[in-house]
Write a protein that holds these residues in place. Structure first.
Motif, mmCIF file in Angstrom:
data_model
loop_
_atom_site.group_PDB
_atom_site.id
_atom_site.type_symbol
_atom_site.label_atom_id
_atom_site.label_comp_id
_atom_site.label_asym_id
_atom_site.label_seq_id
_atom_site.Cartn_x
_atom_site.Cartn_y
_atom_site.Cartn_z
ATOM 1 N N THR A 150 0.834 -1.196 0.000
ATOM 2 C CA THR A 150 0.000 0.000 0.000
ATOM 3 C C THR A 150 0.872 1.251 0.000
ATOM 4 O O THR A 150 1.813 1.370 0.784
ATOM 5 N N LEU A 151 0.564 2.183 -0.887
ATOM 6 C CA LEU A 151 1.385 3.389 -1.032
ATOM 7 C C LEU A 151 1.223 4.307 0.170
ATOM 8 O O LEU A 151 0.144 4.378 0.774
ATOM 9 N N PRO A 152 2.273 5.031 0.533
ATOM 10 C CA PRO A 152 2.163 6.022 1.611
ATOM 11 C C PRO A 152 1.114 7.069 1.262
ATOM 12 O O PRO A 152 0.872 7.388 0.094
ATOM 13 N N PHE A 153 0.531 7.653 2.321
ATOM 14 C CA PHE A 153 -0.571 8.591 2.123
ATOM 15 C C PHE A 153 -0.130 9.817 1.337
ATOM 16 O O PHE A 153 -0.887 10.334 0.497
ATOM 17 N N ASP A 154 1.091 10.323 1.578
ATOM 18 C CA ASP A 154 1.532 11.527 0.876
ATOM 19 C C ASP A 154 1.702 11.291 -0.616
ATOM 20 O O ASP A 154 1.490 12.193 -1.435
ATOM 21 N N ILE A 155 2.057 10.056 -0.993
ATOM 22 C CA ILE A 155 2.169 9.734 -2.423
ATOM 23 C C ILE A 155 0.787 9.677 -3.064
ATOM 24 O O ILE A 155 0.587 10.132 -4.200
ATOM 25 N N LEU A 156 -0.179 9.126 -2.337
ATOM 26 C CA LEU A 156 -1.543 9.093 -2.848
ATOM 27 C C LEU A 156 -2.089 10.509 -3.044
ATOM 28 O O LEU A 156 -2.783 10.796 -4.025
ATOM 29 N N LEU A 157 -1.741 11.420 -2.120
ATOM 30 C CA LEU A 157 -2.163 12.810 -2.269
ATOM 31 C C LEU A 157 -1.494 13.460 -3.476
ATOM 32 O O LEU A 157 -2.096 14.288 -4.169
ATOM 33 N N ALA A 158 -0.228 13.073 -3.743
ATOM 34 C CA ALA A 158 0.467 13.594 -4.914
ATOM 35 C C ALA A 158 -0.207 13.123 -6.200
ATOM 36 O O ALA A 158 -0.272 13.868 -7.193
ATOM 37 N N VAL A 159 -0.732 11.892 -6.186
ATOM 38 C CA VAL A 159 -1.474 11.382 -7.345
ATOM 39 C C VAL A 159 -2.740 12.206 -7.560
ATOM 40 O O VAL A 159 -3.093 12.563 -8.693
ATOM 41 N N ILE A 160 -3.420 12.543 -6.461
ATOM 42 C CA ILE A 160 -4.622 13.375 -6.565
ATOM 43 C C ILE A 160 -4.258 14.757 -7.116
ATOM 44 O O ILE A 160 -5.000 15.335 -7.920
ATOM 45 N N PHE A 201 -9.529 11.315 1.996
ATOM 46 C CA PHE A 201 -9.342 11.937 0.678
ATOM 47 C C PHE A 201 -10.377 13.032 0.405
ATOM 48 O O PHE A 201 -10.145 13.925 -0.403
ATOM 49 N N LEU A 202 -11.523 12.937 1.084
ATOM 50 C CA LEU A 202 -12.646 13.819 0.763
ATOM 51 C C LEU A 202 -12.305 15.306 0.908
ATOM 52 O O LEU A 202 -12.485 16.069 -0.057
ATOM 53 N N PRO A 203 -11.786 15.782 2.062
ATOM 54 C CA PRO A 203 -11.472 17.226 2.151
ATOM 55 C C PRO A 203 -10.363 17.656 1.195
ATOM 56 O O PRO A 203 -10.360 18.791 0.711
ATOM 57 N N TYR A 204 -9.431 16.723 0.911
ATOM 58 C CA TYR A 204 -8.337 17.067 0.003
ATOM 59 C C TYR A 204 -8.850 17.239 -1.426
ATOM 60 O O TYR A 204 -8.393 18.129 -2.159
ATOM 61 N N CYS A 205 -9.793 16.420 -1.830
ATOM 62 C CA CYS A 205 -10.368 16.544 -3.174
ATOM 63 C C CYS A 205 -11.311 17.746 -3.264
ATOM 64 O O CYS A 205 -11.412 18.386 -4.312
ATOM 65 N N ARG A 206 -11.958 18.063 -2.170
ATOM 66 C CA ARG A 206 -12.889 19.186 -2.189
ATOM 67 C C ARG A 206 -12.187 20.518 -2.459
ATOM 68 O O ARG A 206 -12.771 21.419 -3.056
ATOM 69 N N PHE A 238 -4.451 18.741 -11.507
ATOM 70 C CA PHE A 238 -3.746 19.611 -12.442
ATOM 71 C C PHE A 238 -4.080 19.275 -13.896
ATOM 72 O O PHE A 238 -4.008 20.135 -14.770
ATOM 73 N N SER A 239 -4.447 18.034 -14.149
ATOM 74 C CA SER A 239 -4.859 17.644 -15.500
ATOM 75 C C SER A 239 -6.326 17.964 -15.762
ATOM 76 O O SER A 239 -6.848 17.664 -16.839
ATOM 77 N N ASN A 240 -6.999 18.540 -14.760
ATOM 78 C CA ASN A 240 -8.398 18.973 -14.878
ATOM 79 C C ASN A 240 -9.340 17.809 -15.185
ATOM 80 O O ASN A 240 -10.339 17.964 -15.899
#
Length: 472
Positions: free
Chosen positions: A14-24, A46-51, A29-31
């Motif tokens: 399982t990937l570290p959380f900060d890497i998953l946030l970098a993927v988001i 992930f919900l507040p980070y995506c919001r 950025f690709s809209n």
């Protein structure tokens, strides 16, 4: 047994959380909005980070020309989900009407709703006010409740950037209320006019210098009236803007602001890293035609009895300058480069990037004239140095630019210059012998061969030719 092993393997990689946030971040950025919405459902963290990406921007500019539909949709959504207003950090408000009458009608209809929407936004970091046309005293025509809501946003401690486009009559109080302001961008905009009679009846307002607004970025394009509030200091209700911490400054040039401009520049001697000075022109409309006159070399006007110099700017890294060559009786466009080169020779040793934009808008360009500029040929009776010879000689003096790594020469052609594109297979060309962009760029590289040689192994030289994107 195999399925258990696969499950165990999946859990251990399982990937570290900060890497998953970098993927988001990359998805945002690709809209890719649909993927971003799916990511928000993967995990509750992930919900507040995506919001912050899904609801972070209210942009009427991007929605143009369907601004009313976009505004109504956003207004209905946010009033029903007011907890999401926390995530809105960027606000672009566009007043897109062709006449002042239509604008007033629009504000009467939508003003109350806009005011309610703006009051919900309590975490705005970037506020932009734009108009499709320049209406005199535009701020005065905005509904009082909308004015109040905008003042409220500007006063937020998180609001750090203000942008204005075609916005006339900006009140000084709006800027002075933005106590955390770091970046100010004014394009074809102006502050409210000073009434001399009212100024005489007012008491001068003062606050301690430590409480002034310390800007780090500023851009003034065709917005010269802001300089009447600086140097000389005459207003009883001044702008409390401090430029001593300025890192980046971009100004469109006009001679009557030259002294104020250089005093502003010199106020940031210890911090200024990037400076851009752009030349512009003025229009004189007659019954026969519109005539354009250059604001010629205003930045090189003597200030305090001496010519300005860049040498005191010890932290300057990037310098951009646009020049508009033109032909006057008994003069040559080469003289413009003499004055520019005089300024370039005063650059501090820290300078790394220089961008010279040569705008040919004021020249009547035909195919023969373009070829004459970029391929002067060998005229024995009337020898003439190449167009960019003095500029090339200046840059090739490595003792003046020991840290220089990048030089760009950008040629701007007149708007009606019929030009083929190297990437187009079909085109309309008014003159078969017209030089292409690539041919002009090649000529510039040839004329700047000493500069290219001095940069070899240390940096890059770039030549470009294009139409448009000029400041006026």
């Amino acid at each position: 047994m195999s399925s258990l092993y696969l499950k165990h393997t999946f859990e251990t990689v399982t990937l570290p959380f900060d890497i998953l946030l970098a993927v988001i971040d990359e998805v945002a950025f690709s809209n890719d909005i649909s993927t971003l919405r799916s990511c928000s459902l993967l995990h509750r963290d992930f919900l507040p980070y995506c919001r912050k990406y899904l609801f972070g921007t209210f942009d009427m500019l991007k929605a143009s020309p369907n601004t009313e539909r976009y505004f109504l949709k956003f207004y209905v959504f946010l009033t029903k989900n007011q907890h999401l207003a926390y995530y809105v950090r960027v606000v672009h408000i566009l007043f897109l009407k062709d006449s002042l009458v239509d604008l007033k009608k629009w504000l009467q209809t939508w003003g109350p709703s806009m005011a309610r929407l703006l009051r919900l936004l309590t975490h705005v970091e970037f506020l932009g006010l734009y108009s499709g046309h320049t209406f005199r005293g535009l701020w005065c025509h905005i509904a009082p409740e909308v004015q109040s809501a905008l003042m409220q946003i500007a006063a937020l401690t998180c609001c750090k950037q203000l942008n204005f486009l075609n916005f006339d009559g900006i009140p000084r109080s709006l800027l002075n209320n933005c106590r955390s302001l770091k970046s100010l961008n004014m394009t074809s905009s102006s502050l409210e006019s000073l009434d001399p009679q009212n100024e005489l009846n007012k008491k001068t307002i003062t606050i301690p210098k430590a409480n002034w607004i310390h800007l780090e970025d500023a851009m003034f394009s065709n917005s010269e009236n802001i300089f009447q509030y600086f140097y000389p200091y005459t207003s009883t209700s001044p702008l409390f803007l401090d430029f001593s911490s300025l890192k980046r400054l971009s100004v469109t040039l006009s001679p009557d602001i030259s002294e104020a401009l250089w005093k502003l520049i010199y106020s940031a001697l210890e911090t200024l890293e990037s400076l851009s000075i752009n030349q512009t022109y003025k229009e004189e409309i007659t019954t026969m035609a519109i005539t354009y006159y250059p604001f010629n070399n205003g930045c090189l006007t003597k200030v305090g009895g001496s010519y300005p110099t860049l040498s005191p700017l010890s932290h300057l890294r990037r310098f951009s300058f646009s020049i508009m060559p033109h032909v006057l009786p008994g003069h040559s466009h080469l003289e413009h480069f003499s004055e520019l080169c005089m300024l370039l020779r005063t650059c501090p040793l820290s300078i790394r990037e220089i961008n010279i934009k040569i705008d040919l808008f004021l020249l009547t360009i035909s195919a023969d004239e373009v070829e004459d500029i970029f391929f002067p040929g060998d005229d024995v009776d009337n020898p003439r140095p190449p167009f960019l010879q003095e500029l090339d000689s200046t840059f090739s003096d490595w003792s003046l630019f020991p840290s220089l790594t990048d030089v760009k020469v950008d040629i701007l052609l007149a708007d009606d210059y019929a030009q083929t594109s190297d990437s187009d297979s079909e085109y309309i060309q008014s003159e078969p012998e017209l030089m292409s962009f690539s041919e002009i760029e090649k000529s510039v590289r040839n004329m700047m061969k000493l500069t290219r040689r001095s940069l070899r192994g240390k940096g890059h030289f770039l030549a470009s030719a294009r139409i448009g994107n000029r400041i006026h």
